[in-house]
Write a protein that holds these residues in place. Structure first.
Motif, mmCIF file in Angstrom:
data_model
loop_
_atom_site.group_PDB
_atom_site.id
_atom_site.type_symbol
_atom_site.label_atom_id
_atom_site.label_comp_id
_atom_site.label_asym_id
_atom_site.label_seq_id
_atom_site.Cartn_x
_atom_site.Cartn_y
_atom_site.Cartn_z
ATOM 1 N N ALA A 109 0.819 12.313 18.495
ATOM 2 C CA ALA A 109 0.100 12.455 17.231
ATOM 3 C C ALA A 109 0.368 11.198 16.425
ATOM 4 O O ALA A 109 1.461 10.643 16.464
ATOM 5 N N ASP A 110 -0.658 10.722 15.742
ATOM 6 C CA ASP A 110 -0.578 9.473 14.979
ATOM 7 C C ASP A 110 -0.818 9.820 13.508
ATOM 8 O O ASP A 110 -1.949 10.047 13.088
ATOM 9 N N GLY A 111 0.275 9.884 12.761
ATOM 10 C CA GLY A 111 0.166 10.278 11.363
ATOM 11 C C GLY A 111 -0.284 9.130 10.480
ATOM 12 O O GLY A 111 -0.039 7.972 10.787
ATOM 13 N N SER B 51 -1.285 6.915 21.524
ATOM 14 C CA SER B 51 -1.880 6.628 20.216
ATOM 15 C C SER B 51 -2.609 5.289 20.293
ATOM 16 O O SER B 51 -2.494 4.541 21.273
ATOM 17 N N ASP B 52 -3.369 4.969 19.239
ATOM 18 C CA ASP B 52 -4.161 3.736 19.257
ATOM 19 C C ASP B 52 -3.282 2.491 19.216
ATOM 20 O O ASP B 52 -3.766 1.400 19.518
ATOM 21 N N GLY B 53 -2.005 2.652 18.862
ATOM 22 C CA GLY B 53 -1.087 1.510 18.921
ATOM 23 C C GLY B 53 -0.951 0.969 20.334
ATOM 24 O O GLY B 53 -0.577 -0.191 20.539
ATOM 25 N N LEU B 54 -1.304 1.788 21.334
ATOM 26 C CA LEU B 54 -1.357 1.327 22.722
ATOM 27 C C LEU B 54 -2.794 0.983 23.127
ATOM 28 O O LEU B 54 -3.093 -0.137 23.538
ATOM 29 N N GLN C 165 5.246 6.571 12.122
ATOM 30 C CA GLN C 165 4.496 7.782 11.774
ATOM 31 C C GLN C 165 3.902 8.451 13.001
ATOM 32 O O GLN C 165 3.273 9.493 12.881
ATOM 33 N N ASP C 166 4.046 7.828 14.158
ATOM 34 C CA ASP C 166 3.605 8.468 15.394
ATOM 35 C C ASP C 166 4.673 9.468 15.830
ATOM 36 O O ASP C 166 5.843 9.331 15.474
ATOM 37 N N ALA C 167 4.252 10.447 16.583
ATOM 38 C CA ALA C 167 5.201 11.413 17.141
ATOM 39 C C ALA C 167 4.790 11.723 18.569
ATOM 40 O O ALA C 167 3.634 11.546 18.949
ATOM 41 N N PRO D 276 1.208 -4.406 16.792
ATOM 42 C CA PRO D 276 0.835 -4.337 15.379
ATOM 43 C C PRO D 276 0.900 -2.932 14.774
ATOM 44 O O PRO D 276 0.813 -2.795 13.560
ATOM 45 N N ASP D 277 1.060 -1.918 15.598
ATOM 46 C CA ASP D 277 0.988 -0.531 15.110
ATOM 47 C C ASP D 277 2.101 0.262 15.784
ATOM 48 O O ASP D 277 2.692 -0.171 16.776
ATOM 49 N N ASN D 278 2.372 1.445 15.242
ATOM 50 C CA ASN D 278 3.267 2.380 15.918
ATOM 51 C C ASN D 278 2.662 2.742 17.275
ATOM 52 O O ASN D 278 1.448 2.774 17.421
ATOM 53 N N VAL D 279 3.537 3.055 18.219
ATOM 54 C CA VAL D 279 3.076 3.437 19.550
ATOM 55 C C VAL D 279 3.753 4.740 19.974
ATOM 56 O O VAL D 279 4.967 4.861 19.874
HETATM 57 MN MN MN Z 1 -2.003 4.212 14.999
#
Ligand code: MN
Length: 379
Positions: free
Chosen positions: A156-158, A309-312, A143-145, A348-351
């Motif tokens: 952007a982190d959707g 994004s917060d995934g990083l 969902q990140d772009a 753990p998250d999209n990056v």
């Molecule tokens: Mn995120």
């Protein structure tokens, strides 16, 4: 009943604490009087409470937040010693980071003061960049772009069921609405606010009207080349960092619940890092007129920017971001190393990540990323 006890006045004198402080510590449960006269409400303290009173007062003078003091005074002496030492080392780290920031600000302001009288022969810059996008090892969908093409370098982190559409739509709309980076005559901040509003409107179109509470939307963190320098456009908890002279500075402030708690002194930055509510956003683009934060910055040869994004940023400590960015020869190497480190940490998250370098035109640098028109130093 009270013959062995000290009145609040005597106890205040003995402990060096004021009446007001003693009442506050009673209210907070830090130092509860041994006896409160039910008729008069007067507080009485036991002589054995002096040690605790002096400790509370000392920790207050040290600047420790009340919530942390409550934890420390509940510990035995050895554990309390460890807790104070650990907290103080955090304070020194933060002070060090603030000292660096103060130095940077003094330096920036001094340069601007010099530039006022200098001839307008600002050096020209280009931006080289690389991007990375990784769904990570846990999340079922991406969902990140990311959008990186001069003059826009953004992530952007959707979130929510249409989060992927929201993040992509926001970046596309922002890119389409940006002011011309070669036109110095426009009010850049106002134009960027309008561009961010266009991004929010694009989010509205994909999330639809989902009732009273927004359930889908996106963060936005964007670095934008403008006629005067580089602008940051930001909503949510995606971040922009600048590496300059080997110091890493965060240019964005998270719109998150834990950041608000840090600002209020209820959490320390290190507590915020692992707080269970860390992902809770205070603000995002959800198609309902959210205003983005817009700031202008100067661009200096050799600056390296990280947009992520917060995934990083929630997975890798800032010290790791700094050493990785410092050690990479070019933006692509930096992105590769950052994504590898996130995977090592479990991803753990999209990056979504962009690394962008400011280089002087004709400065002998070659390679990938965008070239493009010159970038004037902001002065
Ligand atoms: Mn995120």
């Amino acid at each position: 009943m009270t013959e062995d006890l000290l009145t609040i006045g005597d106890f205040a004198r003995a402990s060096g604490l004021s009446h007001k402080a003693l009442r506050l510590y009673d209210d907070l449960g830090l130092l509860v009087p041994a006896y409160v006269d039910p008729a008069s409400g007067y507080r009485f303290y036991g002589p054995g409470q002096l040690d605790r009173a002096v400790l509370v007062g000392s920790l207050r003078r040290l600047g420790m937040p009340l919530a942390r003091i409550a934890e420390v005074v509940g510990l035995g002496p050895a554990d309390a010693a460890d807790a104070v030492a650990g907290w103080w080392s955090g304070v020194e780290q933060q002070t060090g980071a603030r000292r660096d920031l103060a130095t940077l600000l003094v330096d920036d302001l001094a340069r601007k003061g010099t530039a006022m009288t200098a001839p307008m022969t600002a050096p020209r810059y280009t931006v080289r960049h690389a991007t990375g996008l990784d769904a990570g090892l846990v999340r079922p969908a991406q969902q990140d772009a990311v959008h990186a093409g001069d003059p826009l370098f953004a992530v952007a982190d959707g979130f929510g069921d249409t989060g992927a559409e929201a993040s992509s739509a926001a970046l596309a709309a922002l890119a389409a609405a940006l002011p011309d980076p070669t036109d110095a005559s426009t009010d850049v901040v106002q134009r960027l606010r309008e561009a961010a509003a266009a991004a929010d409107a694009a989010v509205a179109a994909v999330v639809g009207d989902t009732g009273r509470t927004a359930t889908a939307g996106t963060t936005l963190a964007a670095l934008v080349r403008t006629a005067g320098g580089l602008a940051v456009v930001h909503v949510g908890d995606s971040r922009v960092y600048r590496l300059r002279d080997e110091g890493l500075f965060r240019l964005t402030r998270d719109d998150s619940l834990v950041q608000a708690m840090v600002d209020e002194g209820r959490l320390t930055p290190e507590e915020a890092w692992s707080h269970p509510q860390r992902p809770m956003l205070a603000k995002a683009l959800v198609g309902r007129g959210t205003e983005a934060d817009v700031r202008l910055h100067d661009a200096r040869d050799g600056d390296r920017y990280l947009v992520c994004s917060d995934g990083l940023s929630a997975v890798l400590p800032e010290a790791v971001l700094r050493t990785t960015l410092t050690g990479a020869a070019d933006p692509q190497a930096a992105v590769d190393a950052l994504l590898a480190a996130v995977r090592d940490a479990g991803a753990p998250d999209n990056v979504a990540v962009v690394v962008a370098d400011v280089v002087t035109a004709g400065g002998g640098t070659t390679g990938g990323g965008t070239g493009g028109a010159g970038l004037r130093r902001l002065c």
